[in-house]
Write an enzyme that holds these catalytic residues in place. Structure first.
Site, mmCIF file in Angstrom:
data_model
loop_
_atom_site.group_PDB
_atom_site.id
_atom_site.type_symbol
_atom_site.label_atom_id
_atom_site.label_comp_id
_atom_site.label_asym_id
_atom_site.label_seq_id
_atom_site.Cartn_x
_atom_site.Cartn_y
_atom_site.Cartn_z
ATOM 1 N N HIS A 1 1.125 -1.266 -0.067
ATOM 2 C CA HIS A 1 -0.057 0.126 -0.094
ATOM 3 C C HIS A 1 0.755 1.305 -0.136
ATOM 4 C CE1 HIS A 1 -3.978 1.857 0.783
ATOM 5 N NE2 HIS A 1 -3.139 2.638 1.414
ATOM 6 N N HIS B 1 -10.551 3.019 -1.282
ATOM 7 C CA HIS B 1 -10.630 2.636 -0.058
ATOM 8 C C HIS B 1 -11.528 1.297 0.286
ATOM 9 C CE1 HIS B 1 -10.294 4.477 4.541
ATOM 10 N NE2 HIS B 1 -9.124 4.248 4.138
ATOM 11 N N ASP C 1 -5.895 14.927 1.241
ATOM 12 C CA ASP C 1 -4.821 14.935 0.151
ATOM 13 C C ASP C 1 -4.777 16.020 -0.585
ATOM 14 O OD1 ASP C 1 -3.212 12.620 0.653
ATOM 15 O OD2 ASP C 1 -4.443 11.371 -0.472
#
Lengths: 230, 728
Positions: free
Chosen positions: B45, B91, B113
């Site tokens: 990830h 997600h 972000d």
């Protein structure tokens, strides 16, 4: 002829309504912070939409107890026009300026769409540029817009003509299908007995620009501008 | 040393080789906290170890690009001193375990972000993939995901303006939730994550740290099995109210010049944010963990470093500006704590109760992160099917009604009415058609945004499918009149350690790269989500593209609704009747098979540029791209949107079902009041256009079919989703 928009932590339609007010008034409103306990002299107070304090506890409950609201209540009692939109309506019921409560929508879901409203009162500072029984199209966007009150209060609202707007079908008829949230008697907006405080779930500031799909919200702001200029 | 070091029993997802590398870097055995930090930093990830090799092949440059991949989000220039900042992020794993919080925190994370870089978010979109409607979990997952997306976005007050939803049994055990945010910043006020400078205060702001989400990044780097529900404690809990305060406080502080660097605490929390800032700034960072605001007692160093508690940011300030920052955060009722300083050691040193609890050299932690060129096998090509390989329906009109009522093609109104899609007062193009269109506040400009991917094409041919995802997003942005500028991508695949899955990723990335080059739409940001499998069954390969385009004058926007009676209807692009991998074939003729429609990028470019020019020249009154379901479905959608019918009197030379439902690419349906000039323009541009009928009446009449009233089209289109969600 100045207006103030109250800003709570979590307000999110404060800028939107400021844009509509500026277009109508020709100058920007004052943005008043929730923690202030004084307000400058203004001719109109707007309590905007959003999720004040995250809507934690109950929608509008915490905002109703913030320092600025004491001043808003005093001004309202002194006759200053106060407009509460969506979360602002919830705040006005929580602080006692308007009767009743706004419960979770009957669908239990958030609903965002244009709805038709029947204008029940066209003789207020807020609605003077509409006509009685006119059908206007204004968006709603809320999770807790299901207006409720006890039978005595409801009777008083109706007897005093305090219902300003009802959800209606396109032809103006008041039907269950036209009710987006289960509100009692399709109530979308109510006035106080003096007529200077209006709370409404629909967002007139969202259809006051032709690019956004309609102009039915604009007359409310131009009516207010005219009233406070006079 | 390495040969004699005691190997811990639990390597926290690291391989034996990776552990040996850590021993070399450290020169000693790492303690538990240090090993935890390596584990998350080197997780799939955070490290992109399986995909990095291929991601590097994507085009990322262009005159419009201010910042490509590698920062929190991509940045493009939209003129007049303004920049659009955007990214898409998955997600998936958390949303399958706990759909409401998984989806909500996905939205919260992607917004951070974007505002970390100095942008005010102006639009959210979501690309969602659910399992079969018959699967017992699907309804519950849709309910939770939609409520979670709405619950977060509605509260923070950023409109959710678009996205896409597909259903396929391939997602039964692993749904996809990809969230995209677009924001606007001034080009001279963009914030980056490099902590350049020595002796600067490292400041923690936002929510307090709890034990939620520990090892979330590691969870997202492994497959699911039957016990995946046990992973619920790794899912974070979102608080959109705090995020709203954090957004306003950050933007207020960003209006000053007090910030040197800023980075949100997303996956791997304090670990990845501090390492990122130190690494990019070529500095060391010492953190005193005792100063981290905590909402639980006796938290261990590894818990503080790995917590994925939401709504937190790490900043490096100019010296002496702490009080100014503190005043702003206190006004917004948020914590601000100076937790460390930068120095020239290039090491991450953590202290707690006066003792050093971790001491890791930053450059090798980042540079030695594994990168694998995993073995892959190309997806075998499939046969190109002829028209006769896919049987005709007994009734074309019934087939159309059945298709527009189906889960994949029906109206998504039930979903987007639960999203506040109008807040901020700039949503010009509401959800439901082609690209969403959001005005840039206070200007005439608007951004057109679309997310797209057709997983059944990618499954059949990853290369063509990768191209098609870019082409369709580009086409949607073109359809509203905007010029596509750049894309963000979200690569959702199964286990990359299986060569056939890796082959899907390689093919899709190669196809995307070619399309991005041909369509001048570089990749400026993105996210990779692998190991989307449960009990060894992988999802359909789903490389989602989010495309952002610019319309200089929002009043010139184009809609998809049929407008004036009598307008001539044209198809732009060639119709060969390609039924392989079409929705018609899958849903009405026995299942998806054969090769998917190829994407000719030159034609795509030529046709799109022609359509955009025609819109700018006021030649057309409505425009809609042709995608899932083919021409007939596009026409039905335009009729429903305009509440007016059309008479399609064209006599196709190919079987009419292939003509109506084939999914040839690079096509648009447009209407015009002046067919002669339009045809002349098309001829001059060397673009194939075919006049197929005219707008008018209250019914859609297709060749060889009875007229279908627009009302019955609308009824079919809007029936399924609300009924399905209301049933048990």
């Amino acid at each position: 002829m100045t207006a103030a928009v109250i800003v709570f932590p979590g307000s999110n339609c404060d800028r939107d309504v400021a844009v509509s007010l500026e277009a109508a008034l020709g100058h920007a409103p004052i943005m008043a912070w929730h923690g202030d306990s004084t307000l400058p002299d203004v001719d109109l107070i707007v309590v905007p939409g959003g999720f004040s304090y995250g809507d934690y506890l109950r929608s509008g409950a915490m905002a109703a107890n913030s320092p600025i609201m004491r001043e808003v209540i005093a001004r309202a009692n002194g006759g200053t026009p106060v407009l509460g939109i969506c979360n602002g309506f919830q705040v006005l019921t929580e602080c006692g300026l308007l009767p009743g409560v706004l419960m979770r929508n009957a669908s239990l879901k958030f609903v965002c769409r244009d709805v038709d409203l029947r204008v029940e009162r066209a003789d207020t500072v807020f609605t003077s540029q509409y006509t009685k029984d006119q059908v206007i199209r204004i968006p709603v966007a809320h999770h807790d817009g299901n207006y409720f009150t006890d039978p005595e209060t409801h009777k008083a609202l109706e007897d005093n003509g305090q219902v300003a707007f009802r959800y209606c079908a396109a032809d103006g008829s008041i039907t269950d299908d036209a009710n987006p949230n289960g509100s009692l008697a399709n109530i979308a907006g109510i006035l106080n007995t003096a007529g200077n405080v209006l709370g409404m779930m629909p967002h007139p500031e969202r259809l006051a620009d032709p690019l956004l799909g309609g102009l039915d919200g604009a007359p409310m702001f131009s009516a207010l501008a005219e009233a406070i200029a006079a | 040393m390495s040969a004699t070091a005691q190997r811990p029993e639990d390597l926290m997802g690291l391989s034996d080789e990776e552990f040996d590398t850590i021993l070399e870097i450290m020169g000693r055995e790492p303690n538990f906290t240090e090993l935890s930090i390596f584990s998350v930093m080197w997780s799939e990830h955070c490290s992109y170890k399986s995909s990095k090799f291929w991601l590097k092949t994507l085009p990322t440059d262009g005159p419009q690009v201010i910042q490509g991949p590698g920062e929190n989000a991509g940045v493009i220039d939209i003129g007049d001193g303004l920049a659009a900042i955007f990214k898409i992020e998955s997600h998936n794993h958390p949303s399958f375990i706990e759909p409401y919080q998984g989806a909500a925190t996905g939205v919260g994370g992607i917004m951070r972000d974007v505002f970390t870089m100095g942008a005010r978010p102006i639009a959210n979109l979501n690309a969602l993939r659910f399992g079969s409607p018959d699967h017992p979990k699907t309804r519950h997952l849709i309910n939770g995901v939609v409520a979670g997306i709405g619950g977060y976005g509605n509260c923070i007050g950023v409109p959710t303006v678009g996205g896409e939803v597909n259903f396929d049994p391939g997602y039964n055990g692993n749904i996809l939730v990809n969230a995209m945010t677009v924001g606007i910043a001034n080009t001279d006020k963009i914030f980056y994550s490099a902590a350049a400078g020595l002796g600067l205060p490292v400041v923690y702001v936002g929510s307090k740290t709890g034990r939620d989400g520990i090892h979330g990044a590691t969870m997202a780097s492994a497959e699911f099995d039957d016990d995946s529900a046990d992973k619920r404690p790794t899912v974070q809990v979102g608080d959109p109210f705090t995020e709203k305060l954090l957004l306003e406080a950050c933007l207020e502080l960003m209006a000053t010049d007090a910030i040197v660097a800023i980075q949100d605490m997303g996956a791997a929390g304090l670990t990845s944010s501090s390492v990122e800032m130190a690494s990019k700034g070529n500095v060391g960072i010492t953190l005193n963990l005792d100063d981290v605001p905590q909402r639980e007692t006796e938290m261990q160093p590894f818990e503080l470093m790995l917590s994925e508690s939401q709504e937190r940011m790490l900043m490096v300030l100019k010296p002496g500006r702490e009080d100014e920052a503190r005043a702003i955060f206190e006004k917004w009722e948020l914590d601000l704590s100076v937790i460390g300083t930068t120095n020239d050691s290039e090491r991450l040193v953590l202290t707690s109760a006066g003792e050093v609890v971790a001491d890791i050299p930053v450059p090798p932690l980042v540079a030695a992160a594994p990168e694998y060129e995993r073995p892959w096998t190309a997806t075998p090509p499939r046969e190109v099917l002829g028209h006769d390989a896919v049987p005709a329906p007994f009734d074309l009109g019934v087939a159309l009604l059945t298709m527009i009522e189906s889960p994949d093609l029906c109206s998504r109104r039930w979903i987007w009415e639960q999203y506040d899609h109008m807040v901020m007062g700039d949503t010009v193009g509401r959800p439901g058609v082609d690209a969403a269109l959001v005005r840039v506040h206070g200007t005439q400009k608007a951004l057109a945004i679309s997310t797209d991917c057709t997983p059944r094409y990618v499954e059949a041919n990853p290369f063509e499918g990768g191209k098609q995802a870019v082409a369709e997003a580009w086409r949607n942005v073109t359809s509203v009149g905007a010029t596509p500028l750049a894309v963000t991508n979200n690569l959702n695949f199964g286990n990359p350690e299986r060569p056939e899955i890796m082959g899907q990723l390689v093919g899709a990335v190669q196809g995307m790269g070619e399309a991005c080059l041909a369509l001048d739409s570089p990749v400026v940001s993105g996210n990779v989500s692998l190991y989307n499998e449960t009990n060894g069954a992988a999802i359909l390969p789903t490389p989602v593209i989010g495309c952002v385009g610019l319309l200089e004058d929002v009043t010139q926007r184009m809609g998809a609704a049929f407008e004036a009676d009598g307008d001539a209807i044209f198809v732009v692009g060639e119709t060969t009747g390609w039924l392989g991998c079409s929705i018609y074939q899958r849903d009405m003729a026995g299942g998806s098979a054969g090769a998917p429609p190829p994407v000719d990028l030159n034609t795509e470019r030529q046709n799109g540029d022609f359509v955009r020019a025609s819109i700018a020249a006021h030649q057309i009154n409505a425009c809609h791209d042709v995608s899932d379901g083919g021409l007939a479905v596009a026409l039905a959608e335009m009729a429903i949107a305009g509440n007016v019918g059309a008479d399609i009197d064209y006599k196709p030379a190919i079987p009419v079902h292939a003509w109506a439902f084939g999914e040839d690419q690079a096509r648009y349906v447009v209407t015009t009041a002046d067919p002669a000039s339009f045809e002349a323009l098309a001829a001059a541009a060397n673009v194939a256009v075919t006049r197929i009928g005219r707008v008018g009446g209250a019914a859609l009449t297709l060749p060889g079919a009875e007229p279908i009233s627009v009302e019955s089209l609308r009824e079919a289109h809007t029936r399924w989703l609300p009924e399905y969600m209301a049933s048990r």
